[in-house]
Design an enzyme around this catalytic site. Sequence first.
Site, short mmCIF file in Angstrom:
data_model
loop_
_atom_site.label_atom_id
_atom_site.label_comp_id
_atom_site.label_asym_id
_atom_site.label_seq_id
_atom_site.Cartn_x
_atom_site.Cartn_y
_atom_site.Cartn_z
N HIS A 152 53.65 -31.42 137.41
CA HIS A 152 53.81 -32.48 136.43
C HIS A 152 53.14 -32.13 135.10
O HIS A 152 52.02 -31.61 135.08
CB HIS A 152 53.23 -33.79 136.95
CG HIS A 152 54.10 -34.46 137.97
ND1 HIS A 152 55.40 -34.84 137.70
CD2 HIS A 152 53.86 -34.83 139.25
CE1 HIS A 152 55.92 -35.42 138.77
NE2 HIS A 152 55.01 -35.42 139.73
N CYS B 92 57.94 -30.44 132.89
CA CYS B 92 58.80 -31.19 131.97
C CYS B 92 58.25 -31.09 130.54
O CYS B 92 57.08 -30.82 130.32
CB CYS B 92 58.91 -32.64 132.41
SG CYS B 92 59.81 -32.85 133.95
#
Length: 199
Positions: free
Chosen positions: A109, A166
């Site tokens: 993440h 991301c």
Amino acid sequence: MHWRDARALAGASLILVGAAALLVALTGYLQAPVWQSIHAEEVVEASAPVVPADHPTPGTFLARLRIPKVHLDAAIIEGTRPNDLLKAPGHLEGSALPGESENCILAGHRDLHFRRLGELRPGDKIELASAGKRFTYHVESSRVISPSQRRVLEPGREPILTLITCYPFTYVGQAPKRFVVIARLVETPEPASLPRPPE
């Protein structure tokens, strides 16, 4: 029921749903430090448990990742299921294991373990310790890609490490891009004797 009462009820329902979603997310994020503290030292010593070379079990400890430049010292979990990635960066099932002669792929993440990947530059060191051995990689490149660009997930023919998260890092919600770091294996395996993580 009066329309104002209906609106109040709908508003209260939305608040409850939002609070429940927040609680689920927070529970996952709070799991990360606990899981990390349990597993981060498993490969510090050369006598660490040997990870099965052919079939690591999804959801279990696989390796330890250390990136000195960004002060990252984290346990790696096998698999990239959503709940697993809340605990640790995950190894993409089916990709090469640390030190193997193809593409070892780790995902994490952007707002948890991989939030500082954007600071890495060519030549920066990345270490992976697994099965009692330590593997050293040097960053070769980094770039932003769209999720549809899947070439970075191909096996390749050389021992490389691919880190994916991301992007943008500060985006609120589901980020539209991916940030990819490619590193190349530069040292032969040696006993896993990375410094112990801070208490």
